[in-house]
Design a protein around this motif. Structure first.
Motif, PDB file in Angstrom:
ATOM      1  N   GLU A 272       0.837  -1.199   0.000  1.00  0.00           N
ATOM      2  CA  GLU A 272       0.000   0.000   0.000  1.00  0.00           C
ATOM      3  C   GLU A 272       0.879   1.259   0.000  1.00  0.00           C
ATOM      4  O   GLU A 272       1.834   1.359   0.759  1.00  0.00           O
ATOM      5  CB  GLU A 272      -0.870  -0.014   1.261  1.00  0.00           C
ATOM      6  CG  GLU A 272      -1.601   1.268   1.523  1.00  0.00           C
ATOM      7  CD  GLU A 272      -3.111   1.155   1.332  1.00  0.00           C
ATOM      8  OE1 GLU A 272      -3.600   0.093   0.929  1.00  0.00           O
ATOM      9  OE2 GLU A 272      -3.767   2.156   1.598  1.00  0.00           O
TER      10      GLU A 272
ATOM     11  N   TYR B 134      -3.885  -1.728  -0.877  1.00  0.00           N
ATOM     12  CA  TYR B 134      -4.051  -3.062  -0.293  1.00  0.00           C
ATOM     13  C   TYR B 134      -5.531  -3.255   0.020  1.00  0.00           C
ATOM     14  O   TYR B 134      -6.094  -2.511   0.818  1.00  0.00           O
ATOM     15  CB  TYR B 134      -3.200  -3.178   0.962  1.00  0.00           C
ATOM     16  CG  TYR B 134      -3.275  -4.521   1.652  1.00  0.00           C
ATOM     17  CD1 TYR B 134      -3.258  -5.711   0.927  1.00  0.00           C
ATOM     18  CD2 TYR B 134      -3.338  -4.599   3.039  1.00  0.00           C
ATOM     19  CE1 TYR B 134      -3.304  -6.941   1.565  1.00  0.00           C
ATOM     20  CE2 TYR B 134      -3.388  -5.824   3.690  1.00  0.00           C
ATOM     21  CZ  TYR B 134      -3.370  -6.998   2.940  1.00  0.00           C
ATOM     22  OH  TYR B 134      -3.433  -8.224   3.577  1.00  0.00           O
ATOM     23  N   THR B 135      -6.164  -4.215  -0.666  1.00  0.00           N
ATOM     24  CA  THR B 135      -7.607  -4.414  -0.502  1.00  0.00           C
ATOM     25  C   THR B 135      -7.906  -5.885  -0.182  1.00  0.00           C
ATOM     26  O   THR B 135      -8.494  -6.610  -0.995  1.00  0.00           O
ATOM     27  CB  THR B 135      -8.361  -3.985  -1.779  1.00  0.00           C
ATOM     28  OG1 THR B 135      -7.751  -4.597  -2.935  1.00  0.00           O
ATOM     29  CG2 THR B 135      -8.336  -2.476  -1.958  1.00  0.00           C
TER      30      THR B 135
ATOM     31  N   THR C 135     -11.786  -8.043  -5.637  1.00  0.00           N
ATOM     32  CA  THR C 135     -12.336  -7.362  -4.464  1.00  0.00           C
ATOM     33  C   THR C 135     -13.707  -6.790  -4.818  1.00  0.00           C
ATOM     34  O   THR C 135     -14.708  -7.105  -4.177  1.00  0.00           O
ATOM     35  CB  THR C 135     -11.380  -6.248  -3.998  1.00  0.00           C
ATOM     36  OG1 THR C 135     -10.101  -6.840  -3.737  1.00  0.00           O
ATOM     37  CG2 THR C 135     -11.883  -5.584  -2.721  1.00  0.00           C
TER      38      THR C 135
ATOM     39  N   GLN D  75     -12.839  -7.461   3.832  1.00  0.00           N
ATOM     40  CA  GLN D  75     -13.314  -7.039   2.519  1.00  0.00           C
ATOM     41  C   GLN D  75     -14.255  -5.828   2.627  1.00  0.00           C
ATOM     42  O   GLN D  75     -14.192  -4.915   1.805  1.00  0.00           O
ATOM     43  CB  GLN D  75     -14.026  -8.183   1.792  1.00  0.00           C
ATOM     44  CG  GLN D  75     -14.267  -7.853   0.333  1.00  0.00           C
ATOM     45  CD  GLN D  75     -14.805  -9.043  -0.434  1.00  0.00           C
ATOM     46  OE1 GLN D  75     -15.781  -9.653  -0.036  1.00  0.00           O
ATOM     47  NE2 GLN D  75     -14.150  -9.385  -1.526  1.00  0.00           N
TER      48      GLN D  75
ATOM     49  N   SER E 288     -12.084  -2.927   2.867  1.00  0.00           N
ATOM     50  CA  SER E 288     -11.446  -2.627   1.578  1.00  0.00           C
ATOM     51  C   SER E 288     -12.435  -1.930   0.646  1.00  0.00           C
ATOM     52  O   SER E 288     -12.061  -1.008  -0.087  1.00  0.00           O
ATOM     53  CB  SER E 288     -10.954  -3.910   0.909  1.00  0.00           C
ATOM     54  OG  SER E 288      -9.972  -4.523   1.712  1.00  0.00           O
TER      55      SER E 288
ATOM     56  N   LYS F 220     -11.996   2.012   1.251  1.00  0.00           N
ATOM     57  CA  LYS F 220     -11.008   2.375   0.222  1.00  0.00           C
ATOM     58  C   LYS F 220     -11.630   2.548  -1.158  1.00  0.00           C
ATOM     59  O   LYS F 220     -11.681   3.650  -1.693  1.00  0.00           O
ATOM     60  CB  LYS F 220      -9.892   1.337   0.173  1.00  0.00           C
ATOM     61  CG  LYS F 220      -9.011   1.369   1.419  1.00  0.00           C
ATOM     62  CD  LYS F 220      -7.854   0.401   1.365  1.00  0.00           C
ATOM     63  CE  LYS F 220      -7.040   0.475   2.645  1.00  0.00           C
ATOM     64  NZ  LYS F 220      -6.021  -0.580   2.695  1.00  0.00           N
TER      65      LYS F 220
END
Ligand SMILES: [Fe+2]
Length: 345
Positions: free
Chosen positions: A94, A109-110, A131, A150, A153, A157
Protein backbone atom coordinates in the motif's frame (compact mmCIF):
# COMPACT_ATOMS: atom_id res chain seq x y z
CA UNK A 1 -2.61 5.34 -23.79
CA UNK A 2 -2.77 1.90 -25.37
CA UNK A 3 -5.25 -0.21 -23.41
CA UNK A 4 -6.57 -3.71 -24.16
CA UNK A 5 -9.01 -5.80 -22.17
CA UNK A 6 -8.54 -9.48 -23.01
CA UNK A 7 -10.82 -12.31 -21.96
CA UNK A 8 -10.26 -15.96 -21.05
CA UNK A 9 -13.63 -17.60 -21.53
CA UNK A 10 -12.72 -20.77 -19.61
CA UNK A 11 -12.11 -18.98 -16.31
CA UNK A 12 -14.01 -15.76 -17.05
CA UNK A 13 -10.79 -13.81 -16.40
CA UNK A 14 -10.05 -10.34 -17.70
CA UNK A 15 -6.44 -9.54 -18.49
CA UNK A 16 -5.32 -5.98 -19.12
CA UNK A 17 -2.44 -4.89 -21.32
CA UNK A 18 -1.40 -1.24 -21.26
CA UNK A 19 1.34 1.08 -22.41
CA UNK A 20 1.75 4.81 -22.83
CA UNK A 21 2.74 4.62 -26.50
CA UNK A 22 3.57 2.34 -29.41
CA UNK A 23 7.15 1.22 -29.17
CA UNK A 24 7.10 1.74 -25.41
CA UNK A 25 7.10 -0.27 -22.20
CA UNK A 26 4.02 -2.36 -21.40
CA UNK A 27 2.39 -3.78 -18.28
CA UNK A 28 0.06 -6.77 -18.13
CA UNK A 29 -2.38 -7.47 -15.28
CA UNK A 30 -3.72 -10.95 -14.43
CA UNK A 31 -2.50 -12.95 -17.46
CA UNK A 32 -3.77 -16.54 -17.92
CA UNK A 33 -1.23 -19.22 -18.86
CA UNK A 34 -3.25 -20.67 -21.76
CA UNK A 35 -3.35 -17.24 -23.39
CA UNK A 36 0.35 -16.39 -23.22
CA UNK A 37 0.95 -16.88 -26.96
CA UNK A 38 -1.97 -14.57 -27.73
CA UNK A 39 -0.56 -11.85 -25.43
CA UNK A 40 2.91 -12.16 -26.98
CA UNK A 41 1.46 -11.85 -30.45
CA UNK A 42 -0.51 -8.73 -29.49
CA UNK A 43 2.57 -7.25 -27.81
CA UNK A 44 4.50 -7.76 -31.06
CA UNK A 45 1.67 -6.38 -33.19
CA UNK A 46 1.44 -3.23 -31.05
CA UNK A 47 5.24 -2.93 -31.05
CA UNK A 48 5.44 -3.02 -27.24
CA UNK A 49 8.08 -4.25 -24.83
CA UNK A 50 6.58 -6.11 -21.87
CA UNK A 51 8.44 -5.02 -18.72
CA UNK A 52 6.07 -5.97 -15.89
CA UNK A 53 3.53 -8.76 -15.34
CA UNK A 54 1.29 -8.40 -12.31
CA UNK A 55 -1.23 -10.57 -10.50
CA UNK A 56 -3.79 -8.76 -8.33
CA UNK A 57 -3.84 -11.80 -6.01
CA UNK A 58 -3.08 -15.52 -5.94
CA UNK A 59 -5.76 -16.94 -8.23
CA UNK A 60 -7.69 -20.13 -7.48
CA UNK A 61 -9.52 -20.51 -10.78
CA UNK A 62 -6.74 -20.38 -13.37
CA UNK A 63 -2.99 -20.80 -13.60
CA UNK A 64 -1.21 -17.47 -13.86
CA UNK A 65 0.75 -16.52 -16.96
CA UNK A 66 3.26 -14.30 -15.15
CA UNK A 67 5.95 -17.00 -14.91
CA UNK A 68 5.68 -17.96 -18.57
CA UNK A 69 5.73 -14.30 -19.63
CA UNK A 70 8.87 -13.72 -17.55
CA UNK A 71 10.54 -16.74 -19.16
CA UNK A 72 9.65 -15.47 -22.62
CA UNK A 73 10.29 -11.73 -22.21
CA UNK A 74 12.52 -11.37 -19.10
CA UNK A 75 9.85 -9.06 -17.65
CA UNK A 76 9.58 -8.38 -13.92
CA UNK A 77 6.87 -10.37 -12.07
CA UNK A 78 4.95 -8.40 -9.45
CA UNK A 79 2.55 -9.25 -6.61
CA UNK A 80 1.63 -7.83 -3.22
CA UNK A 81 3.96 -8.34 -0.29
CA UNK A 82 1.60 -10.82 1.42
CA UNK A 83 1.67 -13.26 -1.49
CA UNK A 84 2.39 -16.93 -0.87
CA UNK A 85 3.87 -17.34 -4.35
CA UNK A 86 7.40 -18.68 -3.86
CA UNK A 87 9.22 -15.99 -5.79
CA UNK A 88 8.10 -12.92 -7.67
CA UNK A 89 10.68 -10.37 -8.78
CA UNK A 90 9.04 -7.49 -6.96
CA UNK A 91 6.56 -7.21 -4.10
CA UNK A 92 4.50 -4.08 -3.67
CA UNK A 93 2.65 -2.64 -0.68
CA UNK A 94 0.00 0.00 0.00
CA UNK A 95 1.30 3.46 -0.90
CA UNK A 96 3.77 2.24 -3.52
CA UNK A 97 3.51 3.32 -7.12
CA UNK A 98 3.85 0.66 -9.80
CA UNK A 99 5.47 2.37 -12.75
CA UNK A 100 6.43 1.75 -16.32
CA UNK A 101 7.48 4.32 -18.90
CA UNK A 102 4.75 6.99 -19.03
CA UNK A 103 2.32 5.25 -16.63
CA UNK A 104 1.99 5.05 -12.86
CA UNK A 105 -0.48 2.97 -10.84
CA UNK A 106 -1.08 3.64 -7.15
CA UNK A 107 -1.04 0.49 -5.04
CA UNK A 108 -3.99 -0.10 -2.68
CA UNK A 109 -4.05 -3.06 -0.29
CA UNK A 110 -7.61 -4.41 -0.50
CA UNK A 111 -7.69 -7.76 1.35
CA UNK A 112 -10.82 -9.81 1.94
CA UNK A 113 -11.21 -12.04 -1.12
CA UNK A 114 -7.72 -13.28 -0.22
CA UNK A 115 -5.18 -11.86 2.19
CA UNK A 116 -2.94 -10.88 -0.75
CA UNK A 117 -5.54 -8.95 -2.79
CA UNK A 118 -4.47 -5.60 -4.20
CA UNK A 119 -6.12 -2.94 -6.34
CA UNK A 120 -4.30 -0.57 -8.71
CA UNK A 121 -5.50 2.97 -9.23
CA UNK A 122 -4.94 5.33 -12.17
CA UNK A 123 -6.39 8.80 -12.67
CA UNK A 124 -9.56 7.59 -14.40
CA UNK A 125 -9.74 3.89 -13.56
CA UNK A 126 -9.13 1.20 -10.98
CA UNK A 127 -8.21 -2.46 -11.40
CA UNK A 128 -10.06 -4.13 -8.55
CA UNK A 129 -9.02 -7.78 -8.94
CA UNK A 130 -11.70 -9.88 -7.24
CA UNK A 131 -12.34 -7.36 -4.46
CA UNK A 132 -15.01 -5.41 -6.34
CA UNK A 133 -16.73 -7.10 -9.28
CA UNK A 134 -19.45 -5.69 -11.52
CA UNK A 135 -22.61 -6.03 -9.38
CA UNK A 136 -20.74 -8.43 -7.14
CA UNK A 137 -17.76 -8.90 -4.82
CA UNK A 138 -15.20 -11.71 -4.67
CA UNK A 139 -16.00 -14.65 -2.41
CA UNK A 140 -14.26 -14.67 0.96
CA UNK A 141 -14.54 -18.32 2.00
CA UNK A 142 -11.05 -19.63 1.18
CA UNK A 143 -7.38 -18.56 0.82
CA UNK A 144 -7.52 -16.60 4.09
CA UNK A 145 -10.49 -14.66 2.83
CA UNK A 146 -12.23 -12.48 5.38
CA UNK A 147 -15.57 -10.70 4.80
CA UNK A 148 -14.84 -8.17 7.54
CA UNK A 149 -11.58 -7.13 5.87
CA UNK A 150 -13.31 -7.04 2.52
CA UNK A 151 -15.98 -4.69 3.88
CA UNK A 152 -13.18 -2.34 4.96
CA UNK A 153 -11.45 -2.63 1.58
CA UNK A 154 -14.71 -1.79 -0.19
CA UNK A 155 -16.26 0.86 2.01
CA UNK A 156 -13.03 2.26 3.45
CA UNK A 157 -11.01 2.38 0.22
CA UNK A 158 -12.50 1.54 -3.19
CA UNK A 159 -15.89 3.23 -2.79
CA UNK A 160 -14.12 6.40 -1.69
CA UNK A 161 -12.64 6.84 -5.14
CA UNK A 162 -14.39 9.45 -7.34
CA UNK A 163 -17.76 8.16 -8.60
CA UNK A 164 -16.75 8.44 -12.26
CA UNK A 165 -13.72 6.16 -11.76
CA UNK A 166 -13.92 3.23 -14.19
CA UNK A 167 -13.96 -0.20 -12.52
CA UNK A 168 -12.07 -2.97 -14.32
CA UNK A 169 -12.41 -6.27 -12.40
CA UNK A 170 -10.42 -9.51 -12.76
CA UNK A 171 -13.52 -11.52 -13.65
CA UNK A 172 -16.99 -11.37 -15.02
CA UNK A 173 -19.31 -14.26 -15.75
CA UNK A 174 -22.21 -12.32 -17.28
CA UNK A 175 -20.46 -10.45 -20.09
CA UNK A 176 -20.13 -7.04 -18.43
CA UNK A 177 -16.76 -5.47 -19.16
CA UNK A 178 -16.52 -2.24 -17.18
CA UNK A 179 -18.45 -0.26 -14.59
CA UNK A 180 -17.88 2.83 -12.44
CA UNK A 181 -17.58 3.36 -8.71
CA UNK A 182 -20.82 5.40 -8.78
CA UNK A 183 -22.71 2.68 -10.62
CA UNK A 184 -21.54 0.01 -8.19
CA UNK A 185 -22.46 2.16 -5.20
CA UNK A 186 -25.97 2.53 -6.62
CA UNK A 187 -26.65 -0.92 -8.04
CA UNK A 188 -24.31 -3.56 -6.59
CA UNK A 189 -26.56 -5.76 -4.43
CA UNK A 190 -23.65 -6.83 -2.19
CA UNK A 191 -23.05 -3.21 -1.23
CA UNK A 192 -26.61 -2.61 -0.07
CA UNK A 193 -25.85 -3.58 3.50
CA UNK A 194 -26.37 -1.39 6.54
CA UNK A 195 -23.44 -2.66 8.59
CA UNK A 196 -20.29 -4.72 8.50
CA UNK A 197 -22.11 -7.50 10.38
CA UNK A 198 -24.79 -7.67 7.72
CA UNK A 199 -22.06 -7.94 5.05
CA UNK A 200 -20.28 -10.70 6.98
CA UNK A 201 -23.57 -12.62 7.28
CA UNK A 202 -24.28 -12.23 3.58
CA UNK A 203 -20.81 -13.42 2.55
CA UNK A 204 -20.78 -16.33 5.00
CA UNK A 205 -24.01 -17.71 3.57
CA UNK A 206 -23.24 -17.78 -0.16
CA UNK A 207 -22.71 -21.57 -0.15
CA UNK A 208 -20.60 -21.59 -3.33
CA UNK A 209 -18.88 -24.68 -4.72
CA UNK A 210 -15.08 -24.46 -4.89
CA UNK A 211 -13.64 -23.40 -8.28
CA UNK A 212 -13.07 -26.42 -10.53
CA UNK A 213 -9.42 -25.56 -11.05
CA UNK A 214 -8.66 -24.76 -7.41
CA UNK A 215 -6.63 -27.90 -6.57
CA UNK A 216 -4.46 -27.36 -9.63
CA UNK A 217 -4.32 -23.58 -9.79
CA UNK A 218 -3.43 -22.69 -6.21
CA UNK A 219 -0.37 -24.97 -5.92
CA UNK A 220 0.76 -23.99 -9.45
CA UNK A 221 0.40 -20.30 -8.68
CA UNK A 222 2.50 -20.69 -5.55
CA UNK A 223 5.41 -21.97 -7.67
CA UNK A 224 6.11 -19.25 -10.22
CA UNK A 225 9.74 -18.57 -9.26
CA UNK A 226 12.40 -18.55 -11.94
CA UNK A 227 14.37 -21.82 -12.10
CA UNK A 228 17.82 -20.59 -11.12
CA UNK A 229 19.58 -23.96 -11.16
CA UNK A 230 21.18 -23.38 -14.56
CA UNK A 231 22.72 -20.14 -13.30
CA UNK A 232 23.98 -21.92 -10.19
CA UNK A 233 25.32 -24.95 -12.08
CA UNK A 234 27.49 -22.63 -14.16
CA UNK A 235 29.02 -21.12 -11.03
CA UNK A 236 27.28 -17.77 -11.46
CA UNK A 237 25.59 -17.78 -8.04
CA UNK A 238 26.92 -16.55 -4.70
CA UNK A 239 25.31 -17.20 -1.33
CA UNK A 240 24.75 -14.27 1.00
CA UNK A 241 27.65 -15.45 3.19
CA UNK A 242 30.01 -15.71 0.23
CA UNK A 243 28.95 -12.24 -0.94
CA UNK A 244 29.57 -10.80 2.52
CA UNK A 245 33.18 -11.98 2.38
CA UNK A 246 33.63 -10.00 -0.84
CA UNK A 247 32.36 -6.72 0.66
CA UNK A 248 34.96 -4.02 0.23
CA UNK A 249 37.21 -6.13 -2.00
CA UNK A 250 38.83 -3.84 -4.61
CA UNK A 251 38.12 -6.14 -7.55
CA UNK A 252 34.40 -6.58 -6.89
CA UNK A 253 31.49 -4.30 -7.64
CA UNK A 254 27.98 -4.95 -6.34
CA UNK A 255 25.20 -3.80 -8.64
CA UNK A 256 21.72 -3.11 -7.32
CA UNK A 257 19.05 -3.74 -9.97
CA UNK A 258 16.06 -2.65 -7.88
CA UNK A 259 13.95 0.47 -8.27
CA UNK A 260 14.49 3.50 -6.05
CA UNK A 261 11.41 2.84 -3.89
CA UNK A 262 12.60 -0.69 -3.09
CA UNK A 263 16.04 0.64 -2.15
CA UNK A 264 14.54 3.22 0.17
CA UNK A 265 12.25 0.73 1.87
CA UNK A 266 14.64 -2.19 2.31
CA UNK A 267 18.09 -0.59 2.30
CA UNK A 268 21.14 -0.99 0.11
CA UNK A 269 24.30 -3.09 0.39
CA UNK A 270 27.00 -0.53 1.27
CA UNK A 271 29.15 0.60 -1.62
CA UNK A 272 26.94 -0.81 -4.37
CA UNK A 273 26.20 0.77 -7.70
CA UNK A 274 22.59 1.44 -8.76
CA UNK A 275 21.75 0.20 -12.27
CA UNK A 276 17.98 -0.43 -12.49
CA UNK A 277 16.85 -3.60 -14.26
CA UNK A 278 14.80 -1.83 -16.97
CA UNK A 279 18.05 -0.30 -18.31
CA UNK A 280 19.97 -3.58 -18.14
CA UNK A 281 20.05 -4.39 -21.86
CA UNK A 282 21.62 -1.00 -22.62
CA UNK A 283 24.02 -1.27 -19.69
CA UNK A 284 25.47 -4.67 -20.65
CA UNK A 285 25.70 -3.97 -24.39
CA UNK A 286 29.03 -2.78 -25.85
CA UNK A 287 29.37 0.90 -24.96
CA UNK A 288 27.02 0.47 -21.97
CA UNK A 289 27.98 1.41 -18.41
CA UNK A 290 28.44 -2.12 -17.08
CA UNK A 291 30.05 -3.52 -20.20
CA UNK A 292 32.69 -0.79 -20.17
CA UNK A 293 33.18 -1.06 -16.39
CA UNK A 294 33.86 -4.80 -16.66
CA UNK A 295 36.19 -4.31 -19.60
CA UNK A 296 38.13 -1.30 -18.28
CA UNK A 297 38.67 -2.58 -14.76
CA UNK A 298 38.34 -6.38 -14.96
CA UNK A 299 36.20 -6.07 -11.85
CA UNK A 300 33.84 -8.90 -10.98
CA UNK A 301 30.20 -7.83 -11.30
CA UNK A 302 27.85 -9.14 -8.61
CA UNK A 303 24.22 -8.34 -9.41
CA UNK A 304 21.53 -8.27 -6.76
CA UNK A 305 17.83 -7.44 -6.50
CA UNK A 306 14.97 -8.25 -4.09
CA UNK A 307 14.76 -12.06 -4.39
CA UNK A 308 17.33 -13.07 -7.01
CA UNK A 309 15.05 -13.20 -10.08
CA UNK A 310 16.03 -10.01 -11.81
CA UNK A 311 19.68 -10.64 -10.91
CA UNK A 312 19.58 -14.18 -12.35
CA UNK A 313 18.17 -12.79 -15.61
CA UNK A 314 20.82 -10.04 -15.51
CA UNK A 315 23.66 -12.56 -15.14
CA UNK A 316 22.41 -14.43 -18.18
CA UNK A 317 22.17 -11.21 -20.21
CA UNK A 318 25.61 -10.03 -19.09
CA UNK A 319 27.21 -13.40 -19.83
CA UNK A 320 25.50 -13.41 -23.23
CA UNK A 321 27.10 -10.10 -24.03
CA UNK A 322 30.53 -11.34 -23.04
CA UNK A 323 30.89 -10.16 -19.42
CA UNK A 324 32.44 -13.38 -18.11
CA UNK A 325 32.83 -12.13 -14.54
CA UNK A 326 29.07 -11.57 -14.00
CA UNK A 327 27.41 -13.44 -11.14
CA UNK A 328 24.60 -12.76 -8.69
CA UNK A 329 23.56 -12.84 -5.06
CA UNK A 330 21.23 -15.81 -4.81
CA UNK A 331 17.98 -14.95 -3.05
CA UNK A 332 18.66 -11.21 -3.25
CA UNK A 333 18.22 -8.75 -0.41
CA UNK A 334 15.77 -11.14 1.29
CA UNK A 335 18.56 -13.72 1.67
CA UNK A 336 21.06 -10.99 2.57
CA UNK A 337 18.84 -9.78 5.42
CA UNK A 338 18.33 -13.30 6.67
CA UNK A 339 22.10 -13.84 6.77
CA UNK A 340 22.52 -10.64 8.78
CA UNK A 341 24.26 -8.72 6.01
CA UNK A 342 24.83 -5.00 6.61
CA UNK A 343 22.47 -2.51 4.96
CA UNK A 344 22.85 1.20 4.40
CA UNK A 345 20.63 3.87 2.95
FE1 LIG B 1 -9.73 -14.65 -7.23
Amino acid sequence: MIFRQLFDSVSGTYTYLMASRRGGEALIIDPVIEKVERYLQLIRELDLRLVKALDTHLHADHVTGIGALRDRTQCVTVMGEQTKADVVSMRVAEGDALTIEGLSLDVLYTPGHTDDSYSFVMADRVFTGDTLLIRGTGRTDFQNGDPRMQYESLFGKLLRLPEETLVFPAHDYKGDTVSTIGEEKAFNPRLRVKSVDEYVDLMNNLKLANPKMMDVAVPANMKVGLAQDAIEARGWSLTADATMKLLGAPDVVLIDLRESAERERHGVIPGSLHAPYPKLRENVAPGGLLYELARATSKRLVFYCAYGERSAMAVQAAQDSGIASACHLKGGIAAWKQAGGPLGR
